[in-house]
Design an enzyme around this catalytic site. Structure first.
Site, short mmCIF file in Angstrom:
data_model
loop_
_atom_site.label_atom_id
_atom_site.label_comp_id
_atom_site.label_asym_id
_atom_site.label_seq_id
_atom_site.Cartn_x
_atom_site.Cartn_y
_atom_site.Cartn_z
CG HIS A 17 -29.35 69.42 60.49
ND1 HIS A 17 -30.07 68.20 60.67
CD2 HIS A 17 -28.99 69.14 59.23
CE1 HIS A 17 -30.44 67.55 59.54
NE2 HIS A 17 -29.64 67.81 58.71
CE LYS A 41 -33.56 62.87 50.59
NZ LYS A 41 -32.71 63.79 51.73
NE ARG A 90 -23.62 64.83 55.86
CZ ARG A 90 -24.80 64.42 55.82
NH1 ARG A 90 -25.48 63.68 56.59
NH2 ARG A 90 -25.19 64.63 54.43
CB SER A 128 -31.83 63.01 59.53
OG SER A 128 -31.61 64.33 59.67
P1 ADP Z 1 -31.05 67.33 52.21
O1 ADP Z 1 -32.10 66.33 52.10
O2 ADP Z 1 -31.26 68.63 51.77
O3 ADP Z 1 -29.80 66.95 52.15
P2 ADP Z 1 -30.63 67.15 55.10
O4 ADP Z 1 -31.29 67.70 56.14
O5 ADP Z 1 -30.03 65.77 55.07
O6 ADP Z 1 -31.39 67.56 53.71
O7 ADP Z 1 -29.33 67.94 55.17
C1 ADP Z 1 -29.40 69.58 55.14
C2 ADP Z 1 -28.04 70.27 55.23
O8 ADP Z 1 -27.28 70.02 56.05
C3 ADP Z 1 -27.06 69.67 53.84
O9 ADP Z 1 -26.07 70.69 53.31
C4 ADP Z 1 -26.33 68.58 54.65
O10 ADP Z 1 -25.08 68.22 53.93
C5 ADP Z 1 -25.98 69.35 55.96
N1 ADP Z 1 -25.77 68.34 56.77
C6 ADP Z 1 -26.57 67.04 57.36
N2 ADP Z 1 -25.78 66.55 58.33
C7 ADP Z 1 -24.61 67.59 58.81
C8 ADP Z 1 -23.70 67.24 59.55
N3 ADP Z 1 -23.67 66.27 60.63
N4 ADP Z 1 -22.78 68.14 59.63
C9 ADP Z 1 -22.78 69.18 58.75
N5 ADP Z 1 -23.60 69.36 57.80
C10 ADP Z 1 -24.53 68.53 57.88
#
Ligand code: ADP
Length: 160
Positions: A17, A41, A90, A128
């Site tokens: 992130h 969630k 990703r 996460s």
């Molecule tokens: P959501 O529930 O909206 O997917 P996340 O916190 O899981 O929330 O992810 C938020 C954003 O960050 C999404 O666009 C996700 O694809 C991106 N993201 C999560 N992990 C990574 C990573 N390791 N590298 C790049 N982007 C990421």
């Protein structure tokens, strides 16, 4: 003046992130990191905790602000004069859902576009949920999250 929003759950924030935040902040005048309240969630961290953890690790980025929001992303974006939604990609598994969201948002609000930043290779595998899983079993998460965040994750897991 370009205002972007990077929305997500951030439960908790990871180096993946943070990488997206830094790169998006360099492309925008103002970047809002939007922590989603009502995403269906059950999060490990409360909304306020997720906002605080993000603020802690983005304090050095002067054009970044962290806020929480609920409801439709396009409504929140419109209210904050956002012109660009930023999401991270990703792997191909992210693609179908992300494309559908971007297209739906564009139908609802044609003046706001979504841009995708491909993950840095170092973080392509990082999520996460994986971090929480490793921490639950006492594993080392120092390669995945900032040290202040790691401490909060272990504290939270030990409380539960
Ligand atoms: P959501 O529930 O909206 O997917 P996340 O916190 O899981 O929330 O992810 C938020 C954003 O960050 C999404 O666009 C996700 O694809 C991106 N993201 C999560 N992990 C990574 C990573 N390791 N590298 C790049 N982007 C990421």
């Amino acid at each position: 003046m370009i205002t972007g929003i990077y929305p997500g759950s951030f439960d908790p924030v990871t180096f993946g992130h943070l990488d997206v935040i830094k790169r998006a902040a360099a492309m925008t005048d103002r970047l809002i990191v939007g922590v989603l309240k009502n995403n269906g969630k059950t999060p490990l961290f409360s909304t306020d905790e997720r906002v605080n953890m993000l603020q802690e690790v983005t304090g050095d980025l002067s054009n970044v602000e962290v806020v929480s929001f609920s409801g439709l992303l396009v409504d929140f974006a419109r209210e904050n004069n956002v012109s660009v939604i930023v999401r991270g990609l990703r792997a191909v598994t992210d693609f179908e859902y992300e494309l559908m969201m971007a297209q739906t948002n564009r139908v609802m609000e044609p003046s706001i576009d979504t841009i995708f930043l491909s993950t840095s290779l170092d973080y392509a595998y990082l999520s996460s949920s994986m971090v929480k899983e490793i921490a639950t079993y006492g594993g080392d998460i120092s390669k995945f999250v900032p040290s202040v965040t790691a401490k909060r994750i272990y504290d939270k897991i030990n409380q539960n």
